[in-house]
Design a protein around this motif. Structure first.
Motif, mmCIF file in Angstrom:
data_model
loop_
_atom_site.group_PDB
_atom_site.id
_atom_site.type_symbol
_atom_site.label_atom_id
_atom_site.label_comp_id
_atom_site.label_asym_id
_atom_site.label_seq_id
_atom_site.Cartn_x
_atom_site.Cartn_y
_atom_site.Cartn_z
ATOM 1 N N ALA A 1 0.070 -7.344 -5.094
ATOM 2 C CA ALA A 1 1.455 -7.808 -5.061
ATOM 3 C C ALA A 1 1.755 -8.563 -3.775
ATOM 4 C CB ALA A 1 2.401 -6.620 -5.220
ATOM 5 N N LEU A 2 1.272 -8.036 -2.651
ATOM 6 C CA LEU A 2 1.546 -8.678 -1.366
ATOM 7 C C LEU A 2 0.834 -10.014 -1.221
ATOM 8 C CD1 LEU A 2 1.401 -5.538 0.967
ATOM 9 C CD2 LEU A 2 3.433 -6.810 0.254
ATOM 10 N N ARG B 1 5.234 -1.780 4.673
ATOM 11 C CA ARG B 1 6.322 -0.911 5.111
ATOM 12 C C ARG B 1 7.464 -0.862 4.097
ATOM 13 N NH1 ARG B 1 6.280 0.843 10.326
ATOM 14 N NH2 ARG B 1 4.691 -0.016 11.703
ATOM 15 N N ARG B 2 7.625 -1.965 3.323
ATOM 16 C CA ARG B 2 8.689 -1.960 2.321
ATOM 17 C C ARG B 2 8.447 -0.872 1.284
ATOM 18 N NH1 ARG B 2 13.957 -3.269 2.281
ATOM 19 N NH2 ARG B 2 14.676 -2.780 0.185
ATOM 20 N N TYR B 3 7.191 -0.680 0.921
ATOM 21 C CA TYR B 3 6.859 0.366 -0.044
ATOM 22 C C TYR B 3 7.153 1.751 0.544
ATOM 23 C CZ TYR B 3 4.453 -3.154 -2.877
ATOM 24 O OH TYR B 3 4.159 -4.240 -3.649
ATOM 25 N N ASP B 4 6.816 1.946 1.812
ATOM 26 C CA ASP B 4 7.095 3.232 2.458
ATOM 27 C C ASP B 4 8.597 3.522 2.454
ATOM 28 O OD1 ASP B 4 4.379 3.373 2.981
ATOM 29 O OD2 ASP B 4 4.580 2.546 5.009
#
Length: 339
Positions: free
Chosen positions: A190-191, A254-257
């Motif tokens: 995705a990234l 970090r967005r997922y975290d």
């Protein structure tokens, strides 16, 4: 079978020949195994880190750092298998305590894997012989079965509702969840997604994931529209990262975290079970396998055709892109151009 062992007469003749040439057997043996002096770990780790992929650096970097801290001034050919086992045990018992920790087994496994990667390079560079590789003489801890599993439909709906109604960017978080649920892609895929990787006519996206694998994955027309709109509204260039914050900056892991920590605050079972994005991959692939069979689920997941755990039959039952699109169409209840 023919006996290839040299006779006493032949050995005597060889010694006589070496003597006339002024060469001793010890000198001949020494010349055969002569190697450049092995570098220290502090010298060699940066060389290996610069040669491997970004994913490998991310996976092994912290473990190489620990090796340098403990053995920085030692040469690669000095540590013994027993010392590697001792270091693995030290890492296992001093691992940072987390809620999903499993006794440090994963840390010990990754340390040994990191050393094996390091020593493979050392063998290739001629610093040590393959037979002298100490990391290969140390067994990895047995990997425990994964605790991840498919998430029930009702629970998945709860996750979607929280993501879409809380946080500083619900549109981004909803898009992330839909992307991972439809494609079963990994975070890295995705990234790495770019606007140039979108094929709107055939509703396909190009996923680039671990081990430098690449594959075209079908997506629903609805998700394709959302991806195109997201790229346009947030200023993603053709060759730049597609997924971005409102200010145009690319998102990171970090967005997922942040996303799952926020969902866990609203849904205690998400926090307790340590639900993460990879659970969505389990959910989708389980559904595909139950409804369309193993071959299509394997292709849907993007698993390598050369995997050693599936047997020869997998060579003859490869799923087509059209079959994957058919499974997606049933999953999303939307027609797909290729199905």
């Amino acid at each position: 079978m023919k006996d290839t062992t040299a006779s006493g007469a032949e050995l005597g003749a060889a010694r006589l020949l070496l003597a006339r040439m002024g060469i001793s057997p010890a000198e001949l043996l020494e010349a055969a195994v002569a190697r450049p002096q092995a570098p220290t770990f502090a010298e060699y780790v940066p060389v290996v880190a610069a040669a491997v992929t970004a994913g490998t650096r991310r996976a092994y970097g912290s473990y190489w750092k620990r090796v340098v801290e403990r053995w920085g001034q030692r040469r690669l050919d000095e540590p013994t298998p027993s010392e590697i086992e001792q270091l693995a045990e030290h890492v296992k018992t001093h691992v940072v305590a987390r809620r999903n920790a499993r006794g440090g087994r994963s840390a010990a496994e990754h340390l040994i894997a990191a050393l094996r990667c390091l020593y493979r390079r050392a063998v290739a560079d001629g610093f040590i012989a393959a037979a002298d590789n100490p990391a290969l003489k140390v067994a990895k801890p047995r990997r425990l079965p994964s605790m991840r599993r498919a998430v029930a439909d009702t629970r998945l709906a709860e996750i979607y509702e929280v993501a879409a109604s809380t946080g500083d960017d619900p549109a981004l978080d909803s898009l992330l969840l839909r992307l991972h649920t439809e494609t079963a892609c990994r975070r890295g895929g995705a990234l790495a997604l770019r606007p140039a990787d979108l094929d709107p006519d055939q509703c396909l996206i190009l996923l680039r994931e671990k081990a430098d694998t690449m594959r075209w994955q079908p997506v629903s027309p609805t998700l394709m529209r959302y991806l195109l709109r997201h790229a346009e509204e947030r200023g993603a260039t053709e060759a730049g990262q597609l997924l971005r914050y409102r200010n145009g900056q690319p998102i990171t892991r970090r967005r997922y975290d942040y996303l799952w920590a926020r969902i866990g605050e609203h849904l205690p079972w998400v926090y307790v079970q340590q639900i993460s994005t990879h659970w969505l991959r389990h959910t989708t692939l389980t559904w595909v396998e139950r409804n369309f069979g193993y071959a299509i689920a394997r292709a849907y997941a993007g698993h390598s055709e050369n995997g050693g755990d599936v047997g020869t039959t997998a060579t003859y039952v490869k799923a087509t892109l059209q079959e994957i699109a058919g499974a997606l169409s049933a999953l999303t209840n939307e027609p797909h151009p290729l199905s």
